[in-house]
Design an enzyme around this catalytic site. Structure first.
Site, PDB file in Angstrom:
ATOM      1  N   HIS A 510       0.681  -1.457   0.036  1.00 41.05           N
ATOM      2  CA  HIS A 510       0.639   0.233   0.173  1.00 41.05           C
ATOM      3  C   HIS A 510       0.797   1.932  -0.193  1.00 41.05           C
ATOM      4  CE1 HIS A 510      -3.605  -2.150   0.322  1.00 41.05           C
ATOM      5  NE2 HIS A 510      -2.951  -3.074   1.625  1.00 41.05           N
ATOM      6  N   LYS A 609      17.597  10.005  28.639  1.00 39.87           N
ATOM      7  CA  LYS A 609      16.296   8.716  28.140  1.00 39.87           C
ATOM      8  C   LYS A 609      15.338   9.278  28.975  1.00 39.87           C
ATOM      9  CE  LYS A 609      16.559   4.599  29.404  1.00 39.87           C
ATOM     10  NZ  LYS A 609      17.088   3.743  28.763  1.00 39.87           N
TER      11      LYS A 609
HETATM   12  C1  F6R Z   1      13.291   3.981  22.865  1.00 40.18           C
HETATM   13  C2  F6R Z   1      13.686   4.677  24.162  1.00 40.18           C
HETATM   14  C3  F6R Z   1      12.242   5.750  24.550  1.00 40.18           C
HETATM   15  C4  F6R Z   1      11.396   5.589  25.548  1.00 40.18           C
HETATM   16  C5  F6R Z   1      10.445   6.090  25.747  1.00 40.18           C
HETATM   17  C6  F6R Z   1       9.268   5.693  26.685  1.00 40.18           C
HETATM   18  O1  F6R Z   1      15.123   3.390  22.719  1.00 40.18           O
HETATM   19  O2  F6R Z   1      13.817   4.673  24.814  1.00 40.18           O
HETATM   20  O3  F6R Z   1      11.774   5.692  23.333  1.00 40.18           O
HETATM   21  O4  F6R Z   1      10.972   4.040  25.873  1.00 40.18           O
HETATM   22  O5  F6R Z   1      10.955   7.951  26.006  1.00 40.18           O
HETATM   23  O6  F6R Z   1      10.562   6.047  28.448  1.00 40.18           O
HETATM   24  P1  F6R Z   1       9.165   5.490  29.605  1.00 40.18           P
HETATM   25  O7  F6R Z   1       9.691   3.345  29.476  1.00 40.18           O
HETATM   26  O8  F6R Z   1      10.597   5.205  29.772  1.00 40.18           O
HETATM   27  O9  F6R Z   1       8.006   6.153  29.716  1.00 40.18           O
END
Ligand code: F6R
Length: 614
Positions: A510, A609
């Site tokens: 698609h 992070k």
């Molecule tokens: C990708 C990554 C982000 C987290 C997202 C959610 O490798 O680390 O996409 O997964 O920011 O973070 P949490 O799980 O801490 O809510």
């Protein structure tokens, strides 16, 4: 998104806060700063760049002092630069603030303070805090306690903060406060610490207090006092961190990401430990006991999360529907929170978050609660806000995840979702005992199969080298493997800056098929499952257009060897559990690609992070 750390005690505070900052760098790493009280005066330094740049700048300064606060920044307001780095000070350069969060009404406050004569030196929202705290000191010639000035200032603030403040005029104390951005307090022997995360503290003490929203702490060499923003003293429980400093170190690996990929099997073992009853083919989840009856009555499950955690949720949706026969859906938390969701008491909303602090997921939780839904957290960080505010939930126990790209947490989240699905499936008598037993047995055997894949590290590195020249990738998967394709593509783009698109393979016709040519390789998840033949058709279509194919396939599948350019084999498992295995080669492929390109794997550009701002 930023990291803060503070220390007061008997030792030299400088190396303690700098080391703490390094452990918090995953939260933000575009500038750093420190301020220290040496018993007579304030010393401070800040700089654009990483903590290492800060260390370099102060390397020839023989600073010593028993009290310091420090900051590592992920820019929101104002570019990363020396002048926007924290700490920020008031006009008289007596009050110093480090801050994580966003002062939403900072422009308004800044204008009002400018009219009063305050002079600003940065573009940040944080600087208004220093000037607001200065205000009561300017208004009187009598003594004012720093904590009272901070309390007064915070009354004007709309937004979020995890902050620490020190003052030259009231020098033997750190005032820390929180609303919406995490703060943890460490209780050592005659020393006290405050930080955004336990990783900065655990080397010094495992006894901690989690500060909640609208609470403030006063740290002095004599002790720790906690009160709310109306200054009512609070008695709070002391918790114990159940992991040690080695979990926050690289342990011989070149990067945290690689270490954490290799910790995948242990992460799965830890989330399953004590929670599987093989003879009853069921899971036992203490964290769900209090809501057992409510769970039995929910008619629908909605999973919400961000990024990697959301992709785990997409797989969870299948688990709940297939194992427990409960209608389930998954939605980005950033969408859910503004969608006027049609949820009520008959729904359970599952929040998945490694950090437990992601702003959108937290707001989605609050929105779900407002509508009366039962909220369940699947959270890794113990004591985090999402864990605390959920009605019930289960912890991942994966240990700290420090590499910015989430790896072991994803595996652990899939384990947790499977546990919840099994719990519901058996509770609702939707899966027979023998099937439950089969799941439990296979889950227990998965860590060994994961180890088998990890042994292919060198082979995967060679493949990463082979595909290194390509700048665009398509990732395809179907059913359980579709979210794996999304997650594999996310891993590649976030750390190697290669363009990668994850797609449901049935959707290829698609649109995305138009992209295929000899320069646009496809990574295909082609494990032996109910959609295997469909995937083979997709592979044929790609080949017919001269596309290169790297497949992740089931061990023993000789047919695929003849169809694709390269294969990474993984062991056979139940198809529902295959994502726990198939994601590993994709994590390693992304890791090696970024590493071979000479990029900073653990700290990719523009990322942090823990996304505690919207
Ligand atoms: C990708 C990554 C982000 C987290 C997202 C959610 O490798 O680390 O996409 O997964 O920011 O973070 P949490 O799980 O801490 O809510």
């Amino acid at each position: 998104m930023c990291g803060i750390v503070g220390y007061v005690g008997k030792r030299n505070a400088l190396p303690i806060v700098l080391e703490g900052l390094k452990r918090l760098e995953y939260r933000g790493y575009d500038s750093a700063g420190v301020v220290l009280w040496d018993g007579e005066e304030i010393k401070f330094e800040k700089t654009a760049g990483r903590v290492a740049a800060l260390e370099k700048k102060i390397s020839n300064k023989p600073w010593q002092g028993n009290l310091a606060i420090a900051h590592t920044r992920w820019a929101t307001h104002g570019k990363p630069s020396d002048r926007n780095a924290h700490p920020h000070a008031d006009c008289a350069q007596k009050i110093y603030v480090v801050h994580n969060g966003i002062v939403e009404n900072y422009l308004e406050i800044r204008e009002a303070l400018t009219r009063e004569g305050h002079v600003f030196k940065s573009d940040t929202d944080t600087e208004v805090l220093a000037h607001l705290i200065e205000r009561p000191f300017l208004a009187t010639s009598g003594p004012i306690a720093l904590e009272d000035a901070v309390l007064d200032a915070l009354r004007h603030v709309v937004g979020t903060f995890g902050l620490a403040v020190i003052s030259k005029d009231d020098p033997q104390k750190i005032v820390a406060a929180r609303r919406g951005s995490p703060l943890i307090l460490g209780l050592g022997d005659g020393e006290y610490l405050a930080a955004s995360d336990a990783a900065a503290i655990v080397e010094h003490t495992k006894n901690v207090i989690y500060l909640h929203d609208n609470e403030m702490a006063l740290l002095t060499p004599q002790g720790l006092k906690i009160f709310n923003l109306s200054k009512k003293t609070l008695e709070k429980p002391v918790d114990t961190i159940n992991w040690d400093i080695s979990a926050a170190q690289k342990g011989g690996f070149a990067h945290f990401m690689k270490k954490e990929i290799f910790e995948g099997p242990a992460a799965l073992e830890n989330v399953l430990r004590g929670r599987l009853l093989e003879k009853d083919g069921v899971s036992k989840l203490g964290g769900l006991e209090s809501v057992r009856d409510k769970l039995l009555n929910v008619k629908r499950i909605l999973i919400t999360a961000c990024g990697t955690s959301y992709y785990a949720g997409l797989i969870g949706k299948y688990y709940f529907e297939e194992i427990a026969k409960v209608p389930a859906s998954a939605e980005y938390a950033s969408e859910f929170r503004y969608s006027n969701p049609v949820v009520d008491e008959s729904a359970a909303v599952i929040l998945i978050s490694q950090s437990g602090e992601t702003a959108d997921t937290l707001e989605a939780l609050r929105e779900a609660k407002k509508h009366g839904a039962l909220t369940l957290g699947i959270v890794n960080a113990v004591g985090s806000t999402i864990a605390r505010e959920s009605d019930a939930g289960i912890y991942n126990h994966a240990g700290p995840e420090i590499g910015v790209a989430s790896t072991k947490a994803f595996i652990s989240q899939l384990g947790a979702l499977m546990l919840v699905a099994l719990f519901l499936g058996r509770q609702r008598s939707k899966i027979p005992l023998n099937l439950g037993e089969k799941f439990v047995k296979e889950l227990k055997g998965l860590p060994a199969k994961m180890e088998w894949i990890l042994k292919k590290d060198e082979e995967i590195k060679k493949l990463a080298k082979k595909y290194l020249k390509h700048k665009n990738f398509l990732y395809l998967g179907r059913k359980y493997q579709f979210p794996v394709a999304l997650e594999g593509a996310l891993k590649l783009k976030e750390i190697s800056y290669r363009h990668a698109e994850g797609y449901a393979s049935g959707e290829m016709k698609h649109g995305p098929i138009a992209l295929i040519d000899e320069n646009f390789p496809t990574i295909v998840l082609a494990t032996k499952d109910m959609v295997y033949e469909k995937i083979i058709s997709n592979i044929e279509e790609i080949k017919a257009r001269s596309g290169k194919i790297l497949a992740v396939a089931t061990e023993g599948d000789d047919r695929i060897l003849k169809l694709v350019d390269d294969v990474i084999f993984i062991p056979q498992t139940l198809e529902m559990l295959a994502p726990i295995l198939s994601i590993i080669p994709l994590q390693l492929f992304a890791y090696h690609t970024a590493n071979l390109l000479g990029l900073d794997v653990d700290k990719p550009r523009n990322l942090a992070k823990s996304v505690t701002v919207e």
